[in-house]
Design a protein around this motif. Structure first.
Motif, PDB file in Angstrom:
ATOM      1  N   GLU A   1       0.599  -1.282  -0.292  1.00 36.10           N
ATOM      2  CA  GLU A   1       0.104  -0.278   0.518  1.00 36.10           C
ATOM      3  C   GLU A   1       0.805   1.115   0.319  1.00 36.10           C
ATOM      4  O   GLU A   1       0.466   1.759  -0.263  1.00 36.10           O
ATOM      5  CB  GLU A   1      -1.034  -0.155   0.978  1.00 36.10           C
ATOM      6  CG  GLU A   1      -0.634  -0.382   2.480  1.00 36.10           C
ATOM      7  CD  GLU A   1      -1.153   0.179   3.728  1.00 36.10           C
ATOM      8  OE1 GLU A   1      -2.499   0.100   3.422  1.00 36.10           O
ATOM      9  OE2 GLU A   1      -0.714  -0.631   4.800  1.00 36.10           O
ATOM     10  N   GLU A   2       2.620   1.622   0.018  1.00 40.45           N
ATOM     11  CA  GLU A   2       2.920   2.457   0.253  1.00 40.45           C
ATOM     12  C   GLU A   2       3.974   2.560  -1.008  1.00 40.45           C
ATOM     13  O   GLU A   2       4.812   2.156  -1.246  1.00 40.45           O
ATOM     14  CB  GLU A   2       3.935   2.161   1.440  1.00 40.45           C
ATOM     15  CG  GLU A   2       4.774   3.152   1.342  1.00 40.45           C
ATOM     16  CD  GLU A   2       3.738   4.927   1.892  1.00 40.45           C
ATOM     17  OE1 GLU A   2       3.985   5.438   0.662  1.00 40.45           O
ATOM     18  OE2 GLU A   2       3.550   4.882   2.825  1.00 40.45           O
ATOM     19  N   ASN A   3       3.231   3.432  -1.648  1.00 39.39           N
ATOM     20  CA  ASN A   3       3.032   3.603  -3.311  1.00 39.39           C
ATOM     21  C   ASN A   3       5.001   4.628  -3.391  1.00 39.39           C
ATOM     22  O   ASN A   3       5.082   5.020  -3.652  1.00 39.39           O
ATOM     23  CB  ASN A   3       2.347   4.760  -3.827  1.00 39.39           C
ATOM     24  CG  ASN A   3       0.820   4.292  -4.373  1.00 39.39           C
ATOM     25  OD1 ASN A   3       1.114   2.999  -4.390  1.00 39.39           O
ATOM     26  ND2 ASN A   3      -0.145   4.370  -4.635  1.00 39.39           N
ATOM     27  N   TYR A   4       4.820   5.478  -2.077  1.00 35.05           N
ATOM     28  CA  TYR A   4       5.871   5.815  -2.435  1.00 35.05           C
ATOM     29  C   TYR A   4       7.164   5.308  -1.799  1.00 35.05           C
ATOM     30  O   TYR A   4       8.156   5.445  -2.921  1.00 35.05           O
ATOM     31  CB  TYR A   4       6.320   7.334  -1.005  1.00 35.05           C
ATOM     32  CG  TYR A   4       7.213   8.004  -0.889  1.00 35.05           C
ATOM     33  CD1 TYR A   4       7.421   9.607  -1.194  1.00 35.05           C
ATOM     34  CD2 TYR A   4       7.958   7.682  -0.181  1.00 35.05           C
ATOM     35  CE1 TYR A   4       8.593  10.251  -1.095  1.00 35.05           C
ATOM     36  CE2 TYR A   4       9.568   8.189  -0.076  1.00 35.05           C
ATOM     37  CZ  TYR A   4       9.667   9.833  -0.477  1.00 35.05           C
ATOM     38  OH  TYR A   4      10.913  10.510  -0.178  1.00 35.05           O
TER      39      TYR A   4
ATOM     40  N   GLU B   1      -1.730  -3.515  -4.208  1.00 33.27           N
ATOM     41  CA  GLU B   1      -2.002  -4.027  -2.814  1.00 33.27           C
ATOM     42  C   GLU B   1      -2.368  -5.484  -2.257  1.00 33.27           C
ATOM     43  O   GLU B   1      -1.664  -5.940  -1.903  1.00 33.27           O
ATOM     44  CB  GLU B   1      -2.837  -3.380  -1.446  1.00 33.27           C
ATOM     45  CG  GLU B   1      -2.404  -1.546  -1.531  1.00 33.27           C
ATOM     46  CD  GLU B   1      -4.179  -0.683  -0.997  1.00 33.27           C
ATOM     47  OE1 GLU B   1      -4.418  -0.980  -0.285  1.00 33.27           O
ATOM     48  OE2 GLU B   1      -4.500   0.499  -1.237  1.00 33.27           O
TER      49      GLU B   1
ATOM     50  N   ARG C   1       3.307   0.166   5.127  1.00 29.63           N
ATOM     51  CA  ARG C   1       3.009   1.724   6.192  1.00 29.63           C
ATOM     52  C   ARG C   1       4.281   1.473   6.836  1.00 29.63           C
ATOM     53  O   ARG C   1       4.329   0.082   7.708  1.00 29.63           O
ATOM     54  CB  ARG C   1       1.716   1.970   6.676  1.00 29.63           C
ATOM     55  CG  ARG C   1       0.220   2.258   5.028  1.00 29.63           C
ATOM     56  CD  ARG C   1       0.709   3.514   4.372  1.00 29.63           C
ATOM     57  NE  ARG C   1      -0.471   3.555   3.772  1.00 29.63           N
ATOM     58  CZ  ARG C   1      -0.730   4.354   2.531  1.00 29.63           C
ATOM     59  NH1 ARG C   1       0.989   4.957   1.876  1.00 29.63           N
ATOM     60  NH2 ARG C   1      -1.752   4.635   2.024  1.00 29.63           N
TER      61      ARG C   1
ATOM     62  N   ASN D   1      -0.548   8.695   6.984  1.00 27.79           N
ATOM     63  CA  ASN D   1       0.522   8.535   7.366  1.00 27.79           C
ATOM     64  C   ASN D   1       0.880   8.016   5.736  1.00 27.79           C
ATOM     65  O   ASN D   1       2.373   7.222   5.645  1.00 27.79           O
ATOM     66  CB  ASN D   1       0.555   6.970   7.544  1.00 27.79           C
ATOM     67  CG  ASN D   1      -0.905   6.153   6.913  1.00 27.79           C
ATOM     68  OD1 ASN D   1      -1.545   6.357   6.459  1.00 27.79           O
ATOM     69  ND2 ASN D   1      -0.480   4.282   7.880  1.00 27.79           N
ATOM     70  N   ASP D   2       0.573   8.524   4.514  1.00 23.94           N
ATOM     71  CA  ASP D   2       0.946   8.602   3.323  1.00 23.94           C
ATOM     72  C   ASP D   2       2.326   8.744   3.245  1.00 23.94           C
ATOM     73  O   ASP D   2       2.629   9.947   2.779  1.00 23.94           O
ATOM     74  CB  ASP D   2      -0.012   8.834   1.599  1.00 23.94           C
ATOM     75  CG  ASP D   2       0.052   8.314   0.933  1.00 23.94           C
ATOM     76  OD1 ASP D   2       1.359   9.135   0.396  1.00 23.94           O
ATOM     77  OD2 ASP D   2      -0.029   7.480   0.079  1.00 23.94           O
TER      78      ASP D   2
ATOM     79  N   GLN E   1       3.840   9.690   0.462  1.00 22.89           N
ATOM     80  CA  GLN E   1       4.045  11.380  -1.161  1.00 22.89           C
ATOM     81  C   GLN E   1       3.677  12.703  -0.631  1.00 22.89           C
ATOM     82  O   GLN E   1       3.968  13.234  -0.439  1.00 22.89           O
ATOM     83  CB  GLN E   1       3.957  10.353  -1.958  1.00 22.89           C
ATOM     84  CG  GLN E   1       3.698  10.855  -3.678  1.00 22.89           C
ATOM     85  CD  GLN E   1       4.622  11.520  -3.859  1.00 22.89           C
ATOM     86  OE1 GLN E   1       5.708  10.863  -3.523  1.00 22.89           O
ATOM     87  NE2 GLN E   1       5.512  12.441  -3.206  1.00 22.89           N
ATOM     88  N   HIS E   2       2.727  11.388   0.147  1.00 23.92           N
ATOM     89  CA  HIS E   2       1.098  13.246   0.390  1.00 23.92           C
ATOM     90  C   HIS E   2       2.029  13.351   1.727  1.00 23.92           C
ATOM     91  O   HIS E   2       1.964  15.041   1.622  1.00 23.92           O
ATOM     92  CB  HIS E   2      -0.068  12.218   0.795  1.00 23.92           C
ATOM     93  CG  HIS E   2      -0.809  13.591   1.924  1.00 23.92           C
ATOM     94  ND1 HIS E   2      -1.038  15.018   0.354  1.00 23.92           N
ATOM     95  CD2 HIS E   2      -1.522  13.629   2.450  1.00 23.92           C
ATOM     96  CE1 HIS E   2      -2.492  15.713   1.814  1.00 23.92           C
ATOM     97  NE2 HIS E   2      -2.042  15.582   2.398  1.00 23.92           N
TER      98      HIS E   2
ATOM     99  N   SER F   1      -5.730  14.695   4.018  1.00 23.66           N
ATOM    100  CA  SER F   1      -5.738  13.047   3.769  1.00 23.66           C
ATOM    101  C   SER F   1      -7.523  13.282   3.721  1.00 23.66           C
ATOM    102  O   SER F   1      -8.654  13.548   4.147  1.00 23.66           O
ATOM    103  CB  SER F   1      -5.102  12.410   4.199  1.00 23.66           C
ATOM    104  OG  SER F   1      -5.625  11.873   5.677  1.00 23.66           O
TER     105      SER F   1
END
Length: 325
Positions: free
Chosen positions: A21-24, A108, A131, A166-167, A169-170, A200
């Motif tokens: 789930e953590e794209n960054y 994910e 995350r 907790n993203d 990138q955001h 968010s």
């Protein structure tokens, strides 16, 4: 992480899978792997994206010797081969030439029972990008601000993270905005966060849920309309509502524990756990289970075409059966 150790040592495998789930982190490791394998060489780089990828074309390129270089790099993104399976690639991966590195980037969910996943995990490196846990997230965010020459008080850092979630990138985007906003100032203040930080989507959902709990249906619908204006798909909103009610149920089942214990158990910041505790106190376990079942039923109705997704969310918000009476 194994992948971090391999990058540092230079002992790279011929195949990688990045999912979670953590794209960054997926983007971060994708770029680092590509750079380590071929540097700035675009001649020996190929990129495929989407569900309609021709596996034969990928294999043909993988079999081609690199042009005046040691390695060829191929990135295959969002193929869903690790979810739905791809027998041909599953059989080929063990015959991948030493001169080619295949990097798969997925969403994910994957199916670890599939042949392709099993083969790649055995011969290459599979990395789930999760995350960050709360303490590491606070340290990571403070370090990011520090690298940009800024500091922040602990209570204001908590406020910032409560806004952005907790993203990574955001978080990065919002920190960059704050740094630009305060200019030469050294400390990020609470007022700066309140002035400029974008909340968010998950927190907007949380606010909408708070309104539902308090039976302020007009306010909840206002939050919902804001999310639609921001082009959030109703199905994602419905999924996030289900996730929030599931968290409330978990918190209710841990009644008697403090916010720190609940936060550790659920991998949440203590202040988020405290908010959930307040919301969960408005319901019994049975009520929350019934509401969660209602959310899941709505999701199923949408997926099977029995109900338009936008109406499903509206009915869930407005239904008195879903709200403690």
């Amino acid at each position: 992480m194994v992948i971090e150790e391999e990058l540092k040592s230079g002992q790279l495998k011929n195949s990688y899978l990045l999912f979670g789930e953590e794209n960054y982190l997926k983007i971060y490791y994708k770029n680092r792997l590509k750079s380590a394998i071929i540097g700035e060489d675009d001649v020996n780089f190929s990129y495929f994206e989407g569900k309609g990828i021709d596996v034969d074309e990928v294999i043909a390129i993988a079999e081609t010797l690199p042009f005046f270089a040691e390695k060829r790099c191929i990135i295959v993104e969002n193929s869903e081969w690790f979810l739905n399976g791809n027998e041909k690639m599953g059989g080929y991966i063990e015959n991948l030439p030493e001169t080619t590195c295949l990097i798969f980037i997925e969403g994910e969910k994957i199916d670890k029972r599939k042949k392709l996943y099993k083969k790649l995990s055995l011969l290459g490196t599979s990395c789930e990008c999760k995350r960050m846990e709360p303490r590491k997230l606070r340290d990571w965010t403070r370090a990011l601000m520090g690298r940009m020459g800024k500091n922040i008080r602990a209570t204001d850092l908590d406020l910032f993270l409560s806004y952005v979630g907790n993203d990574l990138q955001h978080i990065t985007t919002e920190v960059e905005k704050l740094v630009a906003y305060i200019g030469e100032a050294q400390v990020i203040e609470r007022s700066d966060i309140e002035d400029i930080t974008t909340v968010s989507v998950e927190n907007k959902i949380f606010d909408m849920l708070s309104a539902i709990v308090q039976k302020k249906i007009g306010v909840a619908m206002h939050y919902y309309e804001d999310l639609l204006i921001l082009r959030e798909p109703p199905m994602r909103i419905l999924s996030l509502l289900s996730k929030q009610f599931n968290q409330l149920l978990q918190v209710r089942q841990m009644q008697g524990m403090d916010k720190y214990s609940i936060g550790n158990a659920m991998n949440l910041q203590p202040y988020i756990a405290e908010k959930l505790m307040r919301q969960a106190s408005a319901f019994s376990k049975e009520e929350l289970q019934r509401i969660l079942n209602g959310c899941l039923d709505m999701e199923m109705r949408v997926k099977t075409g029995l109900m338009p997704e936008q109406i499903a969310v509206e009915l869930l918000i407005m239904s008195k059966e879903q709200i403690k009476g």
